[in-house]
Design a protein around this motif. Sequence first.
Motif, PDB file in Angstrom:
ATOM      1  N   PHE A 126       0.842  -1.199   0.000  1.00  0.00           N
ATOM      2  CA  PHE A 126       0.000   0.000   0.000  1.00  0.00           C
ATOM      3  C   PHE A 126       0.869   1.238   0.000  1.00  0.00           C
ATOM      4  O   PHE A 126       2.090   1.170   0.140  1.00  0.00           O
ATOM      5  CB  PHE A 126      -1.001  -0.017   1.158  1.00  0.00           C
ATOM      6  CG  PHE A 126      -0.439   0.294   2.533  1.00  0.00           C
ATOM      7  CD1 PHE A 126       0.713  -0.310   2.996  1.00  0.00           C
ATOM      8  CD2 PHE A 126      -1.111   1.188   3.375  1.00  0.00           C
ATOM      9  CE1 PHE A 126       1.200  -0.034   4.274  1.00  0.00           C
ATOM     10  CE2 PHE A 126      -0.634   1.474   4.644  1.00  0.00           C
ATOM     11  CZ  PHE A 126       0.527   0.854   5.095  1.00  0.00           C
ATOM     12  N   ASN A 127       0.189   2.354  -0.219  1.00  0.00           N
ATOM     13  CA  ASN A 127       0.870   3.636  -0.198  1.00  0.00           C
ATOM     14  C   ASN A 127       0.496   4.334   1.089  1.00  0.00           C
ATOM     15  O   ASN A 127      -0.681   4.476   1.398  1.00  0.00           O
ATOM     16  CB  ASN A 127       0.409   4.439  -1.424  1.00  0.00           C
ATOM     17  CG  ASN A 127       1.404   5.519  -1.736  1.00  0.00           C
ATOM     18  OD1 ASN A 127       1.438   6.524  -1.028  1.00  0.00           O
ATOM     19  ND2 ASN A 127       2.209   5.318  -2.755  1.00  0.00           N
ATOM     20  N   HIS A 128       1.509   4.731   1.840  1.00  0.00           N
ATOM     21  CA  HIS A 128       1.245   5.343   3.147  1.00  0.00           C
ATOM     22  C   HIS A 128       2.231   6.475   3.359  1.00  0.00           C
ATOM     23  O   HIS A 128       3.437   6.293   3.149  1.00  0.00           O
ATOM     24  CB  HIS A 128       1.396   4.270   4.234  1.00  0.00           C
ATOM     25  CG  HIS A 128       1.014   4.727   5.593  1.00  0.00           C
ATOM     26  ND1 HIS A 128      -0.246   5.216   5.891  1.00  0.00           N
ATOM     27  CD2 HIS A 128       1.715   4.793   6.753  1.00  0.00           C
ATOM     28  CE1 HIS A 128      -0.300   5.540   7.178  1.00  0.00           C
ATOM     29  NE2 HIS A 128       0.880   5.302   7.709  1.00  0.00           N
ATOM     30  N   LEU A 129       1.741   7.623   3.720  1.00  0.00           N
ATOM     31  CA  LEU A 129       2.573   8.814   3.946  1.00  0.00           C
ATOM     32  C   LEU A 129       3.410   9.132   2.706  1.00  0.00           C
ATOM     33  O   LEU A 129       4.515   9.673   2.812  1.00  0.00           O
ATOM     34  CB  LEU A 129       3.517   8.599   5.144  1.00  0.00           C
ATOM     35  CG  LEU A 129       2.870   8.235   6.488  1.00  0.00           C
ATOM     36  CD1 LEU A 129       3.952   7.857   7.506  1.00  0.00           C
ATOM     37  CD2 LEU A 129       2.057   9.410   7.021  1.00  0.00           C
TER      38      LEU A 129
ATOM     39  N   HIS B 245      11.749   2.253   2.775  1.00  0.00           N
ATOM     40  CA  HIS B 245      10.571   2.740   2.039  1.00  0.00           C
ATOM     41  C   HIS B 245      10.904   3.990   1.214  1.00  0.00           C
ATOM     42  O   HIS B 245      10.389   4.156   0.114  1.00  0.00           O
ATOM     43  CB  HIS B 245       9.420   3.010   3.005  1.00  0.00           C
ATOM     44  CG  HIS B 245       9.103   1.831   3.873  1.00  0.00           C
ATOM     45  ND1 HIS B 245       8.867   0.590   3.342  1.00  0.00           N
ATOM     46  CD2 HIS B 245       9.038   1.696   5.221  1.00  0.00           C
ATOM     47  CE1 HIS B 245       8.654  -0.270   4.334  1.00  0.00           C
ATOM     48  NE2 HIS B 245       8.759   0.385   5.475  1.00  0.00           N
ATOM     49  N   VAL B 246      11.764   4.831   1.757  1.00  0.00           N
ATOM     50  CA  VAL B 246      12.192   6.034   1.019  1.00  0.00           C
ATOM     51  C   VAL B 246      12.931   5.595  -0.245  1.00  0.00           C
ATOM     52  O   VAL B 246      12.659   6.080  -1.351  1.00  0.00           O
ATOM     53  CB  VAL B 246      13.101   6.933   1.897  1.00  0.00           C
ATOM     54  CG1 VAL B 246      13.754   8.032   1.058  1.00  0.00           C
ATOM     55  CG2 VAL B 246      12.307   7.539   3.054  1.00  0.00           C
ATOM     56  N   GLU B 247      13.859   4.662  -0.088  1.00  0.00           N
ATOM     57  CA  GLU B 247      14.683   4.235  -1.221  1.00  0.00           C
ATOM     58  C   GLU B 247      13.845   3.496  -2.270  1.00  0.00           C
ATOM     59  O   GLU B 247      14.005   3.715  -3.466  1.00  0.00           O
ATOM     60  CB  GLU B 247      15.843   3.371  -0.711  1.00  0.00           C
ATOM     61  CG  GLU B 247      16.804   2.893  -1.767  1.00  0.00           C
ATOM     62  CD  GLU B 247      17.473   4.012  -2.574  1.00  0.00           C
ATOM     63  OE1 GLU B 247      17.303   5.206  -2.252  1.00  0.00           O
ATOM     64  OE2 GLU B 247      18.151   3.673  -3.570  1.00  0.00           O
TER      65      GLU B 247
ATOM     66  N   ILE C 222       4.935   0.813   0.239  1.00  0.00           N
ATOM     67  CA  ILE C 222       5.303  -0.132   1.293  1.00  0.00           C
ATOM     68  C   ILE C 222       4.884  -1.542   0.873  1.00  0.00           C
ATOM     69  O   ILE C 222       3.768  -1.746   0.394  1.00  0.00           O
ATOM     70  CB  ILE C 222       4.644   0.285   2.635  1.00  0.00           C
ATOM     71  CG1 ILE C 222       5.147   1.700   2.989  1.00  0.00           C
ATOM     72  CG2 ILE C 222       4.962  -0.713   3.750  1.00  0.00           C
ATOM     73  CD1 ILE C 222       4.671   2.254   4.290  1.00  0.00           C
ATOM     74  N   SER C 223       5.791  -2.495   1.031  1.00  0.00           N
ATOM     75  CA  SER C 223       5.558  -3.901   0.642  1.00  0.00           C
ATOM     76  C   SER C 223       5.805  -4.791   1.854  1.00  0.00           C
ATOM     77  O   SER C 223       6.875  -5.409   1.971  1.00  0.00           O
ATOM     78  CB  SER C 223       6.507  -4.304  -0.500  1.00  0.00           C
ATOM     79  OG  SER C 223       6.303  -3.514  -1.638  1.00  0.00           O
ATOM     80  N   PRO C 224       4.836  -4.893   2.759  1.00  0.00           N
ATOM     81  CA  PRO C 224       5.093  -5.550   4.049  1.00  0.00           C
ATOM     82  C   PRO C 224       5.603  -6.996   3.950  1.00  0.00           C
ATOM     83  O   PRO C 224       6.534  -7.367   4.678  1.00  0.00           O
ATOM     84  CB  PRO C 224       3.730  -5.499   4.757  1.00  0.00           C
ATOM     85  CG  PRO C 224       3.041  -4.332   4.139  1.00  0.00           C
ATOM     86  CD  PRO C 224       3.479  -4.323   2.713  1.00  0.00           C
TER      87      PRO C 224
ATOM     88  N   PRO D 136      -0.657  10.586  11.118  1.00  0.00           N
ATOM     89  CA  PRO D 136      -1.211   9.253  11.381  1.00  0.00           C
ATOM     90  C   PRO D 136      -0.156   8.318  11.977  1.00  0.00           C
ATOM     91  O   PRO D 136       0.951   8.221  11.451  1.00  0.00           O
ATOM     92  CB  PRO D 136      -1.653   8.754  10.008  1.00  0.00           C
ATOM     93  CG  PRO D 136      -0.969   9.624   9.017  1.00  0.00           C
ATOM     94  CD  PRO D 136      -0.566  10.898   9.687  1.00  0.00           C
ATOM     95  N   SER D 137      -0.526   7.638  13.066  1.00  0.00           N
ATOM     96  CA  SER D 137       0.471   6.812  13.754  1.00  0.00           C
ATOM     97  C   SER D 137       0.038   5.354  13.871  1.00  0.00           C
ATOM     98  O   SER D 137       0.690   4.572  14.540  1.00  0.00           O
ATOM     99  CB  SER D 137       0.740   7.384  15.150  1.00  0.00           C
ATOM    100  OG  SER D 137      -0.470   7.439  15.871  1.00  0.00           O
ATOM    101  N   TRP D 138      -1.061   4.969  13.196  1.00  0.00           N
ATOM    102  CA  TRP D 138      -1.547   3.595  13.358  1.00  0.00           C
ATOM    103  C   TRP D 138      -0.655   2.586  12.666  1.00  0.00           C
ATOM    104  O   TRP D 138      -0.603   1.432  13.088  1.00  0.00           O
ATOM    105  CB  TRP D 138      -2.996   3.464  12.861  1.00  0.00           C
ATOM    106  CG  TRP D 138      -3.204   3.814  11.410  1.00  0.00           C
ATOM    107  CD1 TRP D 138      -3.467   5.053  10.894  1.00  0.00           C
ATOM    108  CD2 TRP D 138      -3.154   2.920  10.292  1.00  0.00           C
ATOM    109  NE1 TRP D 138      -3.583   4.992   9.530  1.00  0.00           N
ATOM    110  CE2 TRP D 138      -3.406   3.691   9.128  1.00  0.00           C
ATOM    111  CE3 TRP D 138      -2.939   1.554  10.144  1.00  0.00           C
ATOM    112  CZ2 TRP D 138      -3.428   3.146   7.846  1.00  0.00           C
ATOM    113  CZ3 TRP D 138      -2.962   1.007   8.862  1.00  0.00           C
ATOM    114  CH2 TRP D 138      -3.213   1.796   7.732  1.00  0.00           C
TER     115      TRP D 138
END
Length: 315
Positions: A40-43, A100-102, A47-49, A87-89
């Motif tokens: 998903f896309n967050h902030l 995630h930045v890279e 992200i690929s958990p 958001p902190s959840w």
Amino acid sequence: MSGKVLALAGGIGGAKLVLGLARVLGDGELVVVGNTGDDFNHLGFSISPDLDTLLYTLAGLADRSRGWGRRRETWKFMAALEQLGGPSWFRLGDADLALHVERTRRLASGESLTSVMDHLRRELGVATRLVPMTDDPVRTRLRSGREWLDFQDYFVRLRCEPAVEEIAYVGAESARPQPEILALLGGKDLRAVVICPSNPFLSIEPILAIPGMRSAIAQCAAPVVAVSPIIAGRAVKGPTAKMMREFGIEVTATAVARHYARLIDVFVVDEADVDAEVPGEVECVTASTLMVTLADRKRLARSVLAAADAISRSR
Ligand code: GDP
């Protein structure tokens, strides 16, 4: 026996067996197909958990007790974000954030997810190839009552509490399977396909939903071995058992075997499930499948490979 081993995996349960396989196989013999339905896309970050859990596990960087993220992580970014009312959840540790930045930077410059993950695993000294099921976006969504939930909303924010009635793998029908995976499945250099003890509905089914993937696995020349994520009527972790109940499926290894019936040659159940009934055409193998230590992971990996090789010899 020689040849490559192709493992299908989600996050926590998948990564445990993948680590065992990586440690008992030679460098380059294991190729891991990771589920990207949880991505998903967050902030603003991609992200690929599941891929990240696999990557951190293989690199020896995973936090084993938490089950996700990096060990010896610090949380300054998260604390500062909370202070700003952000958001902190979904928790992102400081070192994890760098990944995630890279990844986001590389994807934005036009690289494929396959290429990004290959770069990252090399940088972290991981010999195992870690391949997303597709480079196209697939998003697992879950229906609870009338509401469709995004995967991470369900899994993290709502802690898997909503009762699930339906699952959709949005985008899967038009996604292109990662070509390397199909080439391996159709080629002669394949020793076995291993379906790891991951959540069948949230981790394995999104991979199988990519057009061409299920049939390529069902028709491949190598033995296909699945390991039950259900031990003695319970999931080791996560919502697998709860979800089976919600779908009206009995929570047993037998039910998981039925779920995979037309795809697999061997089903590995725990010693606690010696009574499991598998469909006639599937061979049932018993092993100690609870992986607590690294030795457990390696022992199960050896059992899985032995079961696959026995099928190959009998053909
Ligand atoms: P997620 O994507 O992080 O939810 O992880 P997976 O889908 O890969 O793994 C979740 C599944 O792993 C659950 O169904 C658990 O029952 C299973 N699991 C976790 N640890 C073990 C273990 O040690 N042995 C077995 N057999 N299953 C496990």
